[in-house]
Design a protein around this motif. Structure first.
Motif, PDB file in Angstrom:
ATOM      1  N   VAL A 120      37.486  44.714  31.854  1.00  0.00           N
ATOM      2  CA  VAL A 120      38.452  45.889  31.638  1.00  0.00           C
ATOM      3  C   VAL A 120      39.524  45.711  32.933  1.00  0.00           C
ATOM      4  CG1 VAL A 120      38.707  48.220  32.079  1.00  0.00           C
ATOM      5  CG2 VAL A 120      36.525  47.303  31.010  1.00  0.00           C
ATOM      6  N   ILE A 121      40.642  45.404  32.834  1.00  0.00           N
ATOM      7  CA  ILE A 121      41.722  45.548  33.669  1.00  0.00           C
ATOM      8  C   ILE A 121      42.019  46.934  34.003  1.00  0.00           C
ATOM      9  CG2 ILE A 121      44.068  44.660  33.953  1.00  0.00           C
ATOM     10  CD1 ILE A 121      43.788  42.665  31.763  1.00  0.00           C
ATOM     11  N   VAL A 136      42.108  53.893  37.576  1.00  0.00           N
ATOM     12  CA  VAL A 136      42.441  53.929  35.998  1.00  0.00           C
ATOM     13  C   VAL A 136      42.404  52.576  35.108  1.00  0.00           C
ATOM     14  CG1 VAL A 136      44.559  54.326  34.439  1.00  0.00           C
ATOM     15  CG2 VAL A 136      44.401  55.541  36.569  1.00  0.00           C
ATOM     16  N   ASP A 137      41.665  52.808  34.120  1.00  0.00           N
ATOM     17  CA  ASP A 137      41.344  51.725  33.290  1.00  0.00           C
ATOM     18  C   ASP A 137      42.417  51.591  32.206  1.00  0.00           C
ATOM     19  OD1 ASP A 137      39.000  51.391  34.517  1.00  0.00           O
ATOM     20  OD2 ASP A 137      37.544  52.306  33.024  1.00  0.00           O
ATOM     21  N   LEU A 176      52.341  47.261  35.331  1.00  0.00           N
ATOM     22  CA  LEU A 176      51.361  48.262  35.328  1.00  0.00           C
ATOM     23  C   LEU A 176      50.424  48.466  36.396  1.00  0.00           C
ATOM     24  CD1 LEU A 176      49.991  47.714  31.563  1.00  0.00           C
ATOM     25  CD2 LEU A 176      51.579  49.239  32.393  1.00  0.00           C
ATOM     26  N   GLU A 177      50.786  47.401  37.560  1.00  0.00           N
ATOM     27  CA  GLU A 177      50.045  47.375  38.740  1.00  0.00           C
ATOM     28  C   GLU A 177      48.590  47.234  38.656  1.00  0.00           C
ATOM     29  OE1 GLU A 177      51.627  51.017  40.756  1.00  0.00           O
ATOM     30  OE2 GLU A 177      53.772  50.142  40.754  1.00  0.00           O
ATOM     31  N   LEU A 235      43.488  53.077  28.797  1.00  0.00           N
ATOM     32  CA  LEU A 235      44.775  53.547  28.216  1.00  0.00           C
ATOM     33  C   LEU A 235      45.175  52.743  27.015  1.00  0.00           C
ATOM     34  CD1 LEU A 235      46.481  54.249  31.629  1.00  0.00           C
ATOM     35  CD2 LEU A 235      44.886  55.782  30.293  1.00  0.00           C
ATOM     36  N   LEU A 236      45.275  51.577  26.823  1.00  0.00           N
ATOM     37  CA  LEU A 236      45.968  50.738  25.943  1.00  0.00           C
ATOM     38  C   LEU A 236      44.891  50.255  24.919  1.00  0.00           C
ATOM     39  CD1 LEU A 236      48.013  48.943  28.454  1.00  0.00           C
ATOM     40  CD2 LEU A 236      48.662  50.786  27.198  1.00  0.00           C
ATOM     41  N   ASN A 237      43.821  50.819  24.704  1.00  0.00           N
ATOM     42  CA  ASN A 237      43.118  50.419  23.475  1.00  0.00           C
ATOM     43  C   ASN A 237      43.007  51.141  22.588  1.00  0.00           C
ATOM     44  OD1 ASN A 237      41.242  48.948  26.052  1.00  0.00           O
ATOM     45  ND2 ASN A 237      41.082  47.900  24.140  1.00  0.00           N
TER      46      ASN A 237
END
Length: 548
Positions: free
Chosen positions: A475-476, A481-482, A507-508, A539-541
């Protein structure tokens, strides 16, 4: 110290705008005080005209400095200073694209004059020729007469771009008035409304902000509101998967905005009716029955599929844009009613009802190792457009415009050291959907075993170590925040290659949560990923991993 993204900053907007890196913001929405004597928490709304306009000139120039060269500035203002602020914006270097009138119900009653029921909303750009305007997004388009009056299946499901109009009664003339016209029809957020936050008296409706943000920014762009107020701009930006930043003078308002943002998540529903016209009771005839396709249209579309599709399945026809263009061109040559989106959707419908001839050609195979190099970018693009456009994966690929939008986002997030075709990105998204169904089934059969496994956190620098040259789930993360969860046969190689992309750097990310390989088969890693996504909701999955 630079101002942080995804945060509300307390202070004077002129000073805070000066702290921003020049040309770092993609879109600004400003709803400043109107200088009409409103009772704010700390701001004095009764300035002299000279002082008020001087102040407005200062913050408007700050907005111009902060916006990127292709950035957009939206300004909401009342009657008293609308013309003056338009001139101030033009002095700062902005060009006016539209002068929108927001007409709202629940207007402000006036004793010795007509009730105030509108606000001016200016649409400015820095560059007349280069700016973002997402004309293909169905959420900002107008339903056509074919849809509203005739309920014709051949109408473009996305509708049409808006035009100017006069208002009669919206509920009696929906075919000639839509909330997407230059006169925008949204109810003001009255005191009894569910979305009313209560701490701020000048709250914008979320649906109005959603239209503006969708039209003038892209997912993960930075949206700035220099007058945080009730926090609506920031909450809607967050819901629509944009990065956001807000300024607010009042410490009390900042606390309330922070609480509201904490309860807001990416992909959450936009509050308020999507279409105020259709939500208003009709005083004429009821909704017309939807018309189906006639046999002539169906036969022509099937014939075009057989002629131009080269025997490939429908999914591949939608993924290969050249193949799809040949199919569309063949449909056009037959002179049948409809358009590309309509004909693609009809193909899917015919396949589902088993009225389409079986495919005769096999789809070229892509190895799992090859696909793993870029499938994550397909999933990110799918997720962002799913949130922004409000459409399914099939609907996304049926529209050539939204499919092209998908291609662009996927290529931005994908590997930059190799040429990945749009066909490969689209096929990867369809493969993910299939894999997710199998992964959820395996996870369910293991009775929650995968969700109980712990992830260990390592810094971005330490992931580039031989220790992580092994399979596993990752998980990045950016702070708490994931951002994205994935699986890889070689964690080190996969994660470092992914983070080499400047789009991910923006996205830091600062750490990676990893779970080293314990499974025997690749399908089990997919199931582990499904469990991680369901538990942590990065957030992006895509929600497909959770069965949505």
């Amino acid at each position: 110290m630079p101002l942080k993204k995804n945060q509300i900053h307390q202070g004077d907007c002129v000073k805070l705008l000066a702290k921003l890196k020049p040309e770092s913001v993609d879109m600004v929405f400003a709803d400043p005080p109107f200088n009409i004597g409103y009772d704010y928490d700390v701001y004095d709304d009764s300035q002299s005209s000279e002082k008020y306009l001087q102040w407005c000139g200062e913050w408007i120039r700050g907005v111009h400095r902060a916006l990127k060269s292709d950035g957009t500035f939206w300004l909401a203002i009342g009657d008293t200073y609308a013309a003056e602020l338009k001139i101030e914006a033009q002095k700062a270097g902005f060009h006016c694209r539209s002068w929108v009138i927001w007409y709202y119900t629940f207007g402000v009653n006036c004793v010795n004059g007509f009730s105030r029921s509108h606000t001016h909303i200016f649409h400015f750009v820095k560059d007349k020729k280069k700016f973002t305007f997402n004309r293909s997004n169905p959420q900002i388009r107008v339903k056509s007469a074919r849809q509203l009056v005739y309920a014709d299946n051949r109408a473009n499901p996305a509708g049409r771009l808006p035009d100017n109009t006069w208002i009669i009664r919206p509920q009696d003339a929906p075919e000639s008035f839509s909330p997407n016209h230059d006169t925008w029809y949204f109810t003001r957020v009255a005191g009894t409304f569910k979305e009313r936050e209560g701490f701020h008296g000048c709250q914008m409706p979320e649906q109005l902000l959603a239209r503006i943000i969708r039209s003038s920014s892209n997912p993960q762009d930075l949206v700035l509101d220099p007058f945080g107020g009730s926090g609506t701009t920031l909450c809607v930006a967050k819901k629509l998967a944009r990065q956001w930043m807000g300024f607010e003078l009042s410490e009390e308002y900042v606390k309330h905005i922070g609480n509201r943002l904490e309860k807001t998540g990416i992909g959450d529903a936009i509050d308020g009716p999507e279409d105020p016209i259709e939500s208003a009771p009709s005083t004429a005839k009821g909704k017309r029955r939807k018309k189906g396709f006639d046999d002539k249209t169906i036969d022509a579309v099937v014939e075009s599929y057989l002629t131009a599709g080269e025997g490939y399945p429908v999914d591949y026809l939608l993924c290969d844009k050249d193949l799809n263009k040949r199919f569309i061109d063949d449909c056009l040559s037959k002179g049948i009613g409809g358009n590309a989106t309509v004909w693609n959707r009809l193909l899917l419908s015919l396949r589902k009802s088993k009225k389409l001839p079986a495919s005769t050609k096999r789809v070229p195979k892509i190895s799992t190792s090859d696909q793993s190099r870029y499938s994550y970018a397909s999933e990110v693009a799918w997720r962002l457009i799913e949130v922004d456009f409000g459409v399914s994966l099939d609907e996304m690929f049926c529209s050539p415009e939204s499919a092209a939008y998908f291609d662009r986002i996927a290529s931005e997030y994908g590997p930059q050291d190799a040429e990945i075709s749009s066909t490969d990105y689209r096929r990867a998204a369809i493969a993910i959907r299939k894999q997710a169904r199998s992964a959820r089934r395996i996870a369910a059969e293991r009775n929650g075993e995968f969700s109980k496994r712990r992830l260990s956190r390592v810094s971005i620098e330490k992931i580039d170590s031989p220790k992580y040259e092994c399979p596993g789930v990752f998980v990045i993360a950016s702070g708490e925040v994931d951002l994205f969860a994935g699986e890889a046969s070689n964690l080190r190689q996969h994660v470092t290659a992914l983070l080499d992309n400047p789009r991910w750097e923006s996205l830091e990310p600062d750490s990676v949560l990893v779970q080293l390989g314990e499974a025997k088969f690749s399908s089990e890693y997919m199931a582990m990923k499904s469990a991680v996504v369901a538990k942590r909701r990065p957030l992006l999955n895509s929600n497909v991993w959770m069965g949505s």
